[in-house]
Design a protein around this motif. Sequence first.
Motif, PDB file in Angstrom:
ATOM      1  N   ARG A   1       0.773  -1.155  -0.107  1.00  0.00           N
ATOM      2  CA  ARG A   1       0.006  -0.003   0.116  1.00  0.00           C
ATOM      3  C   ARG A   1       0.990   1.123   0.093  1.00  0.00           C
ATOM      4  NH1 ARG A   1      -2.167  -1.372   5.689  1.00  0.00           N
ATOM      5  NH2 ARG A   1      -0.618  -0.500   7.210  1.00  0.00           N
ATOM      6  N   ASP A   2       2.241   1.209   0.355  1.00  0.00           N
ATOM      7  CA  ASP A   2       2.932   2.263   0.356  1.00  0.00           C
ATOM      8  C   ASP A   2       2.974   2.843  -1.206  1.00  0.00           C
ATOM      9  OD1 ASP A   2       3.191   2.215   3.056  1.00  0.00           O
ATOM     10  OD2 ASP A   2       5.235   1.113   3.043  1.00  0.00           O
ATOM     11  N   PHE A   3       3.115   1.911  -2.175  1.00  0.00           N
ATOM     12  CA  PHE A   3       3.399   2.349  -3.454  1.00  0.00           C
ATOM     13  C   PHE A   3       1.881   2.012  -4.325  1.00  0.00           C
ATOM     14  CE2 PHE A   3       6.677  -0.385  -1.916  1.00  0.00           C
ATOM     15  CZ  PHE A   3       7.713   0.526  -1.680  1.00  0.00           C
ATOM     16  N   ALA A   4       0.943   2.188  -3.608  1.00  0.00           N
ATOM     17  CA  ALA A   4      -0.285   2.278  -4.203  1.00  0.00           C
ATOM     18  C   ALA A   4      -0.826   3.300  -5.338  1.00  0.00           C
ATOM     19  CB  ALA A   4      -1.528   2.220  -3.260  1.00  0.00           C
ATOM     20  N   ASP A   5       0.063   4.597  -5.096  1.00  0.00           N
ATOM     21  CA  ASP A   5      -0.134   5.693  -6.130  1.00  0.00           C
ATOM     22  C   ASP A   5       0.672   5.572  -7.108  1.00  0.00           C
ATOM     23  OD1 ASP A   5       2.246   5.804  -4.359  1.00  0.00           O
ATOM     24  OD2 ASP A   5       2.504   7.926  -4.558  1.00  0.00           O
ATOM     25  N   LEU A   6       1.386   4.698  -7.400  1.00  0.00           N
ATOM     26  CA  LEU A   6       2.432   4.447  -8.621  1.00  0.00           C
ATOM     27  C   LEU A   6       1.628   3.635  -9.557  1.00  0.00           C
ATOM     28  CD1 LEU A   6       5.680   3.757  -6.776  1.00  0.00           C
ATOM     29  CD2 LEU A   6       5.034   5.930  -7.696  1.00  0.00           C
ATOM     30  N   SER A   7       0.965   2.853  -9.087  1.00  0.00           N
ATOM     31  CA  SER A   7       0.116   1.758 -10.120  1.00  0.00           C
ATOM     32  C   SER A   7      -1.008   0.772  -9.488  1.00  0.00           C
ATOM     33  CB  SER A   7       1.210   1.030 -10.735  1.00  0.00           C
ATOM     34  OG  SER A   7       0.764   0.004 -11.933  1.00  0.00           O
ATOM     35  N   GLY A   8      -1.514  -0.187 -10.105  1.00  0.00           N
ATOM     36  CA  GLY A   8      -2.349  -0.890  -9.688  1.00  0.00           C
ATOM     37  C   GLY A   8      -1.627  -2.065  -8.684  1.00  0.00           C
ATOM     38  N   GLU A   9      -2.322  -2.620  -7.927  1.00  0.00           N
ATOM     39  CA  GLU A   9      -2.074  -3.731  -6.829  1.00  0.00           C
ATOM     40  C   GLU A   9      -1.140  -4.967  -7.712  1.00  0.00           C
ATOM     41  OE1 GLU A   9      -3.535  -6.676  -3.249  1.00  0.00           O
ATOM     42  OE2 GLU A   9      -5.046  -5.555  -4.668  1.00  0.00           O
ATOM     43  N   ASP A  10      -1.803  -5.257  -8.740  1.00  0.00           N
ATOM     44  CA  ASP A  10      -0.886  -6.517  -9.319  1.00  0.00           C
ATOM     45  C   ASP A  10       0.442  -6.158  -9.690  1.00  0.00           C
ATOM     46  OD1 ASP A  10      -2.993  -8.280  -8.780  1.00  0.00           O
ATOM     47  OD2 ASP A  10      -4.038  -7.864 -10.705  1.00  0.00           O
ATOM     48  N   GLN A  11       0.483  -4.941 -10.448  1.00  0.00           N
ATOM     49  CA  GLN A  11       2.019  -4.507 -11.167  1.00  0.00           C
ATOM     50  C   GLN A  11       2.873  -4.250 -10.001  1.00  0.00           C
ATOM     51  OE1 GLN A  11      -1.032  -3.151 -11.929  1.00  0.00           O
ATOM     52  NE2 GLN A  11      -1.587  -3.753 -14.254  1.00  0.00           N
ATOM     53  N   VAL A  12       2.217  -3.484  -8.668  1.00  0.00           N
ATOM     54  CA  VAL A  12       3.276  -3.316  -7.562  1.00  0.00           C
ATOM     55  C   VAL A  12       3.713  -4.478  -6.990  1.00  0.00           C
ATOM     56  CG1 VAL A  12       3.180  -2.496  -5.276  1.00  0.00           C
ATOM     57  CG2 VAL A  12       2.202  -1.030  -7.193  1.00  0.00           C
ATOM     58  N   LEU A  13       2.894  -5.587  -6.902  1.00  0.00           N
ATOM     59  CA  LEU A  13       3.285  -6.941  -6.371  1.00  0.00           C
ATOM     60  C   LEU A  13       4.257  -7.502  -7.031  1.00  0.00           C
ATOM     61  CD1 LEU A  13       0.015  -8.417  -4.779  1.00  0.00           C
ATOM     62  CD2 LEU A  13       2.037  -7.473  -3.692  1.00  0.00           C
ATOM     63  N   ARG A  14       4.159  -7.478  -8.496  1.00  0.00           N
ATOM     64  CA  ARG A  14       5.158  -8.039  -9.567  1.00  0.00           C
ATOM     65  C   ARG A  14       6.372  -7.467  -9.433  1.00  0.00           C
ATOM     66  NH1 ARG A  14       2.263  -6.910 -14.371  1.00  0.00           N
ATOM     67  NH2 ARG A  14       0.874  -8.370 -13.633  1.00  0.00           N
ATOM     68  N   ALA A  15       6.447  -5.797  -9.232  1.00  0.00           N
ATOM     69  CA  ALA A  15       7.749  -5.249  -9.083  1.00  0.00           C
ATOM     70  C   ALA A  15       8.478  -5.520  -7.893  1.00  0.00           C
ATOM     71  CB  ALA A  15       7.410  -3.829  -9.183  1.00  0.00           C
ATOM     72  N   LEU A  16       7.722  -5.588  -6.821  1.00  0.00           N
ATOM     73  CA  LEU A  16       8.075  -6.195  -5.628  1.00  0.00           C
ATOM     74  C   LEU A  16       8.928  -7.404  -5.610  1.00  0.00           C
ATOM     75  CD1 LEU A  16       5.603  -4.698  -3.149  1.00  0.00           C
ATOM     76  CD2 LEU A  16       7.859  -3.787  -3.469  1.00  0.00           C
ATOM     77  N   ARG A  17       8.301  -8.428  -6.089  1.00  0.00           N
ATOM     78  CA  ARG A  17       8.670  -9.622  -6.399  1.00  0.00           C
ATOM     79  C   ARG A  17      10.008  -9.690  -7.136  1.00  0.00           C
ATOM     80  NH1 ARG A  17       4.857 -12.169  -9.524  1.00  0.00           N
ATOM     81  NH2 ARG A  17       3.309 -11.827  -8.030  1.00  0.00           N
ATOM     82  N   SER A  18       9.923  -8.803  -8.160  1.00  0.00           N
ATOM     83  CA  SER A  18      11.385  -8.760  -9.070  1.00  0.00           C
ATOM     84  C   SER A  18      12.548  -7.960  -8.180  1.00  0.00           C
ATOM     85  CB  SER A  18      11.016  -7.583 -10.097  1.00  0.00           C
ATOM     86  OG  SER A  18      12.236  -7.442 -10.856  1.00  0.00           O
ATOM     87  N   LEU A  19      12.099  -7.021  -7.126  1.00  0.00           N
ATOM     88  CA  LEU A  19      12.957  -6.387  -6.312  1.00  0.00           C
ATOM     89  C   LEU A  19      13.620  -7.446  -5.267  1.00  0.00           C
ATOM     90  CD1 LEU A  19      11.613  -2.857  -5.949  1.00  0.00           C
ATOM     91  CD2 LEU A  19      13.533  -3.577  -7.068  1.00  0.00           C
ATOM     92  N   VAL A  20      12.812  -8.510  -4.813  1.00  0.00           N
ATOM     93  CA  VAL A  20      13.003  -9.539  -3.848  1.00  0.00           C
ATOM     94  C   VAL A  20      14.149 -10.371  -4.520  1.00  0.00           C
ATOM     95  CG1 VAL A  20      12.220 -11.359  -2.756  1.00  0.00           C
ATOM     96  CG2 VAL A  20      11.044  -9.284  -2.426  1.00  0.00           C
ATOM     97  N   LYS A  21      13.627 -10.692  -5.781  1.00  0.00           N
ATOM     98  CA  LYS A  21      14.676 -11.765  -6.772  1.00  0.00           C
ATOM     99  C   LYS A  21      16.069 -10.983  -7.029  1.00  0.00           C
ATOM    100  CE  LYS A  21      14.867 -14.074 -11.180  1.00  0.00           C
ATOM    101  NZ  LYS A  21      13.989 -14.357 -12.275  1.00  0.00           N
TER     102      LYS A  21
END
Length: 138
Positions: free
Chosen positions: A27-47
Amino acid sequence: MSQPKTLKKRIENRVARTKKTDVFLPRDFADLSGEDQVLRALRSLVKDGSLMRLGYGVYARAMRSRISGRPIISSSNGFHSAALQALTKLGVAWEQSDSIKAYNEGRSTQIPVNPTVKVKTRFNRRLSDGRTELRVER
């Protein structure tokens, strides 16, 4: 002509600029894009190793260990501090466990090894960094 920044880069920049906390929720990044895209980007940063997933919807800033090369939490007090920040950010009322209170007050000489907290409200999640898990007392 410059290319527009990707969502992953914008999240990475926001994480780097934030100095107050080491824990992030989607939710800290909700203003940047939709939830699915944010979760995908976070998953990529974890990787990539710049973030660590502590639990469902909870991420912590990470850095590479000089010894093993694996990502570790870059919080000042390690996992314990990041877990307490996560509880606070999730709105969970908590207090230190009895063993930690006894050690801090000088009533015990045993150093508490496992991070343990008492939760005052309902909390049913697991927070861990892969090796250590936060113990929750009721």
